[in-house]
Scaffold this active site. Structure first.
Site, PDB file in Angstrom:
ATOM      1  N   HIS A 412       0.826  -1.206   0.000  1.00  0.00           N
ATOM      2  CA  HIS A 412       0.000   0.000   0.000  1.00  0.00           C
ATOM      3  C   HIS A 412       0.865   1.263   0.000  1.00  0.00           C
ATOM      4  O   HIS A 412       0.695   2.149  -0.846  1.00  0.00           O
ATOM      5  CB  HIS A 412      -0.915  -0.014   1.223  1.00  0.00           C
ATOM      6  N   GLU A 413       1.777   1.357   0.949  1.00  0.00           N
ATOM      7  CA  GLU A 413       2.567   2.585   1.066  1.00  0.00           C
ATOM      8  C   GLU A 413       3.518   2.765  -0.114  1.00  0.00           C
ATOM      9  O   GLU A 413       3.785   3.885  -0.543  1.00  0.00           O
ATOM     10  CB  GLU A 413       3.331   2.599   2.393  1.00  0.00           C
ATOM     11  N   HIS A 416       1.700   4.514  -2.825  1.00  0.00           N
ATOM     12  CA  HIS A 416       1.799   5.970  -2.687  1.00  0.00           C
ATOM     13  C   HIS A 416       3.127   6.486  -3.247  1.00  0.00           C
ATOM     14  O   HIS A 416       3.170   7.495  -3.962  1.00  0.00           O
ATOM     15  CB  HIS A 416       1.711   6.364  -1.209  1.00  0.00           C
ATOM     16  N   HIS A 419       3.201   6.548  -6.985  1.00  0.00           N
ATOM     17  CA  HIS A 419       2.392   7.665  -7.469  1.00  0.00           C
ATOM     18  C   HIS A 419       3.232   8.945  -7.457  1.00  0.00           C
ATOM     19  O   HIS A 419       3.275   9.704  -8.438  1.00  0.00           O
ATOM     20  CB  HIS A 419       1.154   7.810  -6.584  1.00  0.00           C
TER      21      HIS A 419
END
Length: 620
Positions: A412-413, A416, A419
């Site tokens: 998940h991180e 980020h 992105h």
């Protein structure tokens, strides 16, 4: 200061267990004690170098006021002023990143906490020194501003979007004096959240309970997070009854606090000539209100699928009936553990559908010293990615357990971080920071791709059910639960807009109705659980929490396209990430083929949930 985080929504199991006196990630920490944490010297070689830069910024920031009144002289003058502000903003962001990360390495080190406060002061000074800018742009007028943009390539490339956004909000932009006054009201308007936090953290008496295994646990917020998934059902029921009763006893005070927050949000909206806090929150990001309304309407339409999940959960847990206290224990137990190296490789494998260039960048980034991965005493809890050091790279603070939740947090991180890497490479500093509306899309897409891969790779029925259960919980917790919060927040704001009084008792009645509707007639919900609204700190962050639900909706759409679509579908998604903040979040998703104001994306995620249920039901 862009810090993308899940730390308010979850406490990692490693951090939670550390609070309880044990660290499930300890075995991993021992095995991988050589795993290097982040390298902050890439930001500044030393604390002394950071202090030198802070002093330089403090001297430079006040000079920005000298350009007040110059923006309308010429395109060159406007460009010079905006470039000066942007340069100092970029430097201040880097300053804050270092101080914030250093502070979170060990919260017990006072000088590091003081340094973070000093960095925040620089941002305050920067805000004060540039508060005149937007009112001056509005005063110049659209015709002249657009003529300057047309005449200057730098304004076109770096500042046109921000300038036109300022003009779009002209009606809601106040005079310099009014803007300064409203900015100074920020501290007192933060009072309700401060009061709520103080009550929850220290003043509410918390019960200590003894579980069936003889272990005693204090049911504060962290203790509840640890104990709510207890394997013994009687333990779970006791935890829920005692914990929510502690909040229920302070229902009146907490209701007054949240009501004051609602009034404060109304004040801000009224000051900027909006009809409601919702309108103000959405218009700031240029989001159609139909997005919020469609989310709630379609979530309610999909509730039968959620109710079907609760019945499946009852069957899988072997329960005679289903209670609200039965939501958190895992459907299937998994003893599998993961090393950091395995987390990295599994995540690399999971993102392969995103193409070889994405995999190459991801592999290179995850091999570098950009993260602080493991829990330790004094370190900040939770997990986040900070991508604000534009000229350097993202940094990640993690507290990974060696279980599946650690793996999903890792994926998940790093979503980020990817992105930010893609946006920073494609956009200038002024347009790289992506809007909140798209901030959780890449990270959640990573989780969905990972879950899909783990289901496909599962070697046994039990393993497959475990991973399917994790996916179902993600849909329940991130889509349905956050939508329920969004509906509650809208309801209390609508009451305030109508001039009706708000109280803790009224909030609890509203929330209890929502709990019963969302969970269906077969899930037992005790009246005392109606105080759960007081536990959700996100209600003090404006209209924010609903974007977790829209983010998983968008991520599900793109994940389905990447897995089952064409290379063009994949490229459209990656272009959304590369776009950063070069357009409004709603428009960016439309460019990717997704209109969040329509029913389609929400019906797709409900259908995806239903298909996962089909798989689980077929296995049992």
């Amino acid at each position: 200061m862009v810090e993308v985080s899940r730390r308010e929504l979850i406490i990692s199991s490693a951090a939670a267990a550390a609070l309880a006196g044990g660290v499930p990630g300890l075995a991993m920490a021992q095995v991988e004690s050589s795993a290097a944490a982040w390298d902050l010297t890439e930001l500044y070689p030393s604390d002394a170098a950071w202090e030198t830069e802070r002093q330089a910024l403090l001297k430079a920031v006040p000079r920005l006021t000298a350009q007040k009144g110059t923006l309308g002289r010429s395109a060159a003058a406007m460009r010079a002023a905006l470039e000066a502000q942007s340069d100092l903003g970029k430097r201040a962001s880097r300053l804050y990143v270092y101080a914030s990360l250093k502070a979170d390495e060990d919260r017990r080190i006072a000088p590091n906490q003081e340094r973070k406060s000093q960095a925040q002061d620089v941002f305050t000074a920067l805000g004060e020194a540039t508060a005149w800018t937007n009112p001056e742009v509005v005063a110049i007028g659209a015709a002249k501003v657009n003529s300057f943009i047309a005449a200057d390539p730098v304004l076109q490339k770096r500042f046109a979007f921000g300038l036109r956004d300022t003009l779009r909000l002209a009606r809601h932009t106040l005079s310099p004096a009014e803007e300064q006054l409203l900015a100074s009201a920020g501290t007192p308007l933060a009072g309700p959240n401060d009061i709520r936090d103080q009550l929850a953290a220290s003043d509410i008496p918390r019960p200590t309970v003894k579980l069936s295994d003889g272990k005693e646990i204090r049911l504060d917020d962290q203790g509840y997070t640890i104990a709510r998934g207890a394997l013994n059902r009687a333990d779970r029921k006791m935890v829920f009854d005692k914990f929510w009763a502690s909040y229920k006893a302070f229902e009146n005070s907490l209701g007054a606090s949240l009501a004051a927050q609602v009034k404060g949000d109304q004040f801000r909206a009224k000051a900027r000539h909006y009809d409601s806090a919702l309108q103000a929150a959405l218009d700031g990001s240029n989001l159609p209100e139909a997005v919020y309304r469609s989310l709630i309407a379609e979530t309610n339409r999909g509730l039968p699928v959620l109710h079907r999940y609760f019945e499946l959960r009852r069957r899988m847990l072997g329960l005679p009936d289903m209670g609200y206290w039965d939501i958190y224990p895992p459907l299937v137990k998994s003893d599998r553990t993961y090393t950091l190296a395995e987390m990295r490789q599994l995540s690399i494998d999971a993102v392969k559908p995103l193409g070889p260039d994405y995999v190459r960048l991801f592999s290179e980034a995850t091999a570098k010293r950009w993260m602080d991965p493991l829990p330790r005493q004094g370190k900040a809890s939770g997990a986040y990615m900070n991508g604000s050091a534009y000229d350097v790279h993202p940094y990640l603070l993690l507290n990974l357990s060696d279980k599946y939740d650690g793996l999903t947090t890792y994926a998940h991180e790093w979503g980020h971080a990817m992105h930010s890497l893609l946006a920073n490479a494609a956009q200038p500093f002024e347009l790289a920071g992506y809007p909140t509306f798209t901030a959780e899309v890449a990270s959640t897409a990573h989780e969905l791709l990972l879950g899909n891969m783990m289901v496909e790779r599962a070697q046994s029925k039990q393993d497959k059910l475990f991973y399917l259960g994790q996916i179902m919980e993600n849909y329940r917790g991130t889509f349905f639960r956050q939508s329920m919060f969004a509906e509650f927040q809208l309801a209390i704001n609508d009451l305030a807009n109508k001039g009706e009084g708000l109280s803790g008792e009224k909030m609890s009645a509203l929330y209890l109705d929502l709990l019963k509707r969302y969970h269906g007639p077969k899930v037992q919900i005790e009246p005392v659980y109606s105080a759960e609204w007081a536990y959700i700190q996100h209600f003090y962050f404006g209209f924010y929490v609903w974007q977790y639900a829209t983010s998983i909706t968008a991520a599900n759409f793109f994940a389905q396209k990447v897995l089952r679509g064409t290379d063009a579908d994949r490229d459209r998604y990656l272009n959304v990430l590369r776009a950063g903040g070069s357009d409004y979040g709603y428009n960016l998703l439309k460019i990717g083929g997704l209109d969040m104001a329509t029913a389609e994306p929400y019906r797709l995620i409900v259908d995806s949930f239903s298909k996962v249920l089909d798989q689980a039901e077929a296995l049992i």
